[in-house]
Design an enzyme around this catalytic site. Structure first.
Site, PDB file in Angstrom:
ATOM      1  N   ASP A  55     -34.504 -22.456  28.120  1.00 30.67           N
ATOM      2  CA  ASP A  55     -36.080 -23.250  28.344  1.00 30.67           C
ATOM      3  C   ASP A  55     -36.068 -24.002  29.639  1.00 30.67           C
ATOM      4  O   ASP A  55     -36.898 -24.293  30.055  1.00 30.67           O
ATOM      5  CB  ASP A  55     -36.177 -24.262  27.103  1.00 30.67           C
ATOM      6  CG  ASP A  55     -35.080 -25.022  27.008  1.00 30.67           C
ATOM      7  OD1 ASP A  55     -34.113 -25.244  27.904  1.00 30.67           O
ATOM      8  OD2 ASP A  55     -35.481 -25.675  25.792  1.00 30.67           O
ATOM      9  N   ASP A  94     -32.062 -20.005  24.933  1.00 24.30           N
ATOM     10  CA  ASP A  94     -32.288 -21.256  23.711  1.00 24.30           C
ATOM     11  C   ASP A  94     -33.556 -20.611  22.729  1.00 24.30           C
ATOM     12  O   ASP A  94     -34.661 -20.666  22.983  1.00 24.30           O
ATOM     13  CB  ASP A  94     -33.034 -22.000  25.132  1.00 24.30           C
ATOM     14  CG  ASP A  94     -32.134 -22.940  25.674  1.00 24.30           C
ATOM     15  OD1 ASP A  94     -31.073 -23.702  25.191  1.00 24.30           O
ATOM     16  OD2 ASP A  94     -32.741 -24.142  27.132  1.00 24.30           O
ATOM     17  N   LYS A 123     -28.958 -21.103  20.929  1.00 27.69           N
ATOM     18  CA  LYS A 123     -28.731 -21.614  21.489  1.00 27.69           C
ATOM     19  C   LYS A 123     -29.414 -22.506  21.029  1.00 27.69           C
ATOM     20  O   LYS A 123     -30.881 -22.872  21.220  1.00 27.69           O
ATOM     21  CB  LYS A 123     -28.652 -22.439  23.092  1.00 27.69           C
ATOM     22  CG  LYS A 123     -28.233 -24.125  22.852  1.00 27.69           C
ATOM     23  CD  LYS A 123     -27.668 -24.175  24.272  1.00 27.69           C
ATOM     24  CE  LYS A 123     -28.355 -23.951  25.265  1.00 27.69           C
ATOM     25  NZ  LYS A 123     -29.291 -25.568  25.589  1.00 27.69           N
ATOM     26  N   GLU A 125     -30.830 -27.265  20.091  1.00 24.40           N
ATOM     27  CA  GLU A 125     -30.934 -29.092  20.889  1.00 24.40           C
ATOM     28  C   GLU A 125     -30.777 -29.178  19.336  1.00 24.40           C
ATOM     29  O   GLU A 125     -31.143 -30.047  18.343  1.00 24.40           O
ATOM     30  CB  GLU A 125     -31.283 -28.639  21.448  1.00 24.40           C
ATOM     31  CG  GLU A 125     -31.659 -28.831  22.969  1.00 24.40           C
ATOM     32  CD  GLU A 125     -32.272 -29.093  23.829  1.00 24.40           C
ATOM     33  OE1 GLU A 125     -33.207 -30.154  23.674  1.00 24.40           O
ATOM     34  OE2 GLU A 125     -33.093 -28.608  25.221  1.00 24.40           O
ATOM     35  N   GLU A 193     -24.014 -31.758  27.466  1.00 22.56           N
ATOM     36  CA  GLU A 193     -25.078 -32.194  28.509  1.00 22.56           C
ATOM     37  C   GLU A 193     -25.125 -34.096  29.209  1.00 22.56           C
ATOM     38  O   GLU A 193     -25.005 -34.808  27.866  1.00 22.56           O
ATOM     39  CB  GLU A 193     -26.394 -32.028  28.551  1.00 22.56           C
ATOM     40  CG  GLU A 193     -27.065 -31.859  29.521  1.00 22.56           C
ATOM     41  CD  GLU A 193     -28.633 -31.442  29.460  1.00 22.56           C
ATOM     42  OE1 GLU A 193     -28.193 -30.249  28.936  1.00 22.56           O
ATOM     43  OE2 GLU A 193     -28.965 -31.533  31.093  1.00 22.56           O
TER      44      GLU A 193
HETATM   45  O1  KIV Z   1     -32.218 -24.990  29.219  1.00 19.89           O
HETATM   46  C1  KIV Z   1     -31.115 -25.251  29.795  1.00 19.89           C
HETATM   47  O2  KIV Z   1     -30.893 -24.313  31.079  1.00 19.89           O
HETATM   48  C2  KIV Z   1     -29.952 -25.930  29.026  1.00 19.89           C
HETATM   49  C3  KIV Z   1     -28.424 -26.340  29.870  1.00 19.89           C
HETATM   50  C4  KIV Z   1     -29.104 -26.767  30.964  1.00 19.89           C
HETATM   51  C5  KIV Z   1     -27.162 -25.561  29.347  1.00 19.89           C
HETATM   52  O3  KIV Z   1     -29.881 -26.378  28.077  1.00 19.89           O
END
Ligand code: KIV
Length: 276
Positions: A55, A94, A123, A125, A193
């Site tokens: 994202d 994401d 993914k 968070e 991160e």
């Molecule tokens: O959104 C993204 O590109 C990410 C990376 C920084 C791991 O989550």
């Protein structure tokens, strides 16, 4: 013009179980973001293991100050585009801001990113209880999950900016507990991160799933960068943890290949890209 499935070197498809095997064998995993089919094809030909439709597209493609305005429809659109440029590279997408507000929304978002976007993994968070519940619900329904801890960009307002996390011992212990919890909930991969090298090293040793670092030092099982940072085209100041791989090279493909080589050989990240 971009040609779908333009020839890419033959290699074995990267699968979710293969990532665990790479950790076990000490082979570093290379992840890079992509947002469209043409750049996805560049990742594919350079031998990148995992393409991430992050994202971060809200910042580097759309020009926003954070990732928060990105919608699920936009994530599905970009994920489907990237999937058309890939063959063997594993595709991760994401879950955008608030698409994990409860398990039902997380399942809906995961189903769209896999079903319409063709992602192999999603993914999510953080390590809060509702996130653990979503990880479990997705993984038992055969949607593999990549967790993401530390400086999670969707929490930018809570953190008061894009700030390194886990510097004090109590905060480090919290992130370590979250790492164990996301693994127990069913996550198969873990992005770390913006945290001190020592904390990422402790987490990498404590979990059996592979860790992928960005601003988390060289002791992770793999590394990820935002494509635009790697190419040096992100407007403004380059983040300390990134490196302009296009500098001194004459093509996008040479820059991505150099990133692949430097991650695999352990040259990147160097001390100047790390936090203590
Ligand atoms: O959104 C993204 O590109 C990410 C990376 C920084 C791991 O989550």
């Amino acid at each position: 013009m971009y040609v779908q499935n333009a020839s890419a070197p033959d290699r074995k498809p990267v699968t979710v179980p293969a990532l665990r095997a790479m950790k076990a064998e000490g082979r570093r995993i290379v992840m890079l973001t992509a947002y469209d089919a043409s750049f996805a094809h560049q990742l594919e030909t350079a031998g990148v293991d995992v393409a991430l439709v992050g994202d971060s597209l809200g910042m580097v493609v759309q020009g926003h100050a954070s990732t928060l305005p990105v919608t699920l429809d936009q994530m599905v659109y970009h994920t489907a585009a990237v999937s058309r440029g890939l063959q063997a590279t594993l595709l991760v997408a994401d879950l955008p801001f608030m698409s994990d507000r409860d398990t039902a929304h997380a399942l809906e978002a995961g189903a769209r990113l896999v079903g319409e976007g063709n992602a192999a993994m999603v993914k999510i968070e953080g390590g809060a209880p509702h996130v653990l519940e979503a990880i479990n619900a997705l993984s038992v329904r055969a949607i593999p999950v990549c967790a993401h801890l530390g400086l999670t960009p969707q929490s930018v307002h809570k953190f008061g900016g894009f700030r390194i996390q886990g510097r004090e011992e109590a905060a480090a212990a919290r992130v370590l507990d979250e790492a164990r919890a996301v693994e127990a909930a069913g996550a198969e991969l873990l992005v770390l991160e913006g945290m001190p090298v020592a904390l990422a090293e402790r987490i990498t040793a404590a979990v059996s799933i592979p860790t992928i670092g960005i601003g988390a030092g060289p002791r992770c099982d793999g590394q990820v960068l935002v494509l635009h940072d790697l190419l040096g085209v992100t407007p403004g100041k380059r983040p300390k943890f990134s490196k302009d791989f296009l500098q001194g090279r004459d093509s996008v493909s040479a820059a991505i290949s150099a990133f692949v080589d430097e991650v695999r050989s352990g040259v990147f990240p160097a001390p100047e890209h790390c936090f203590n």
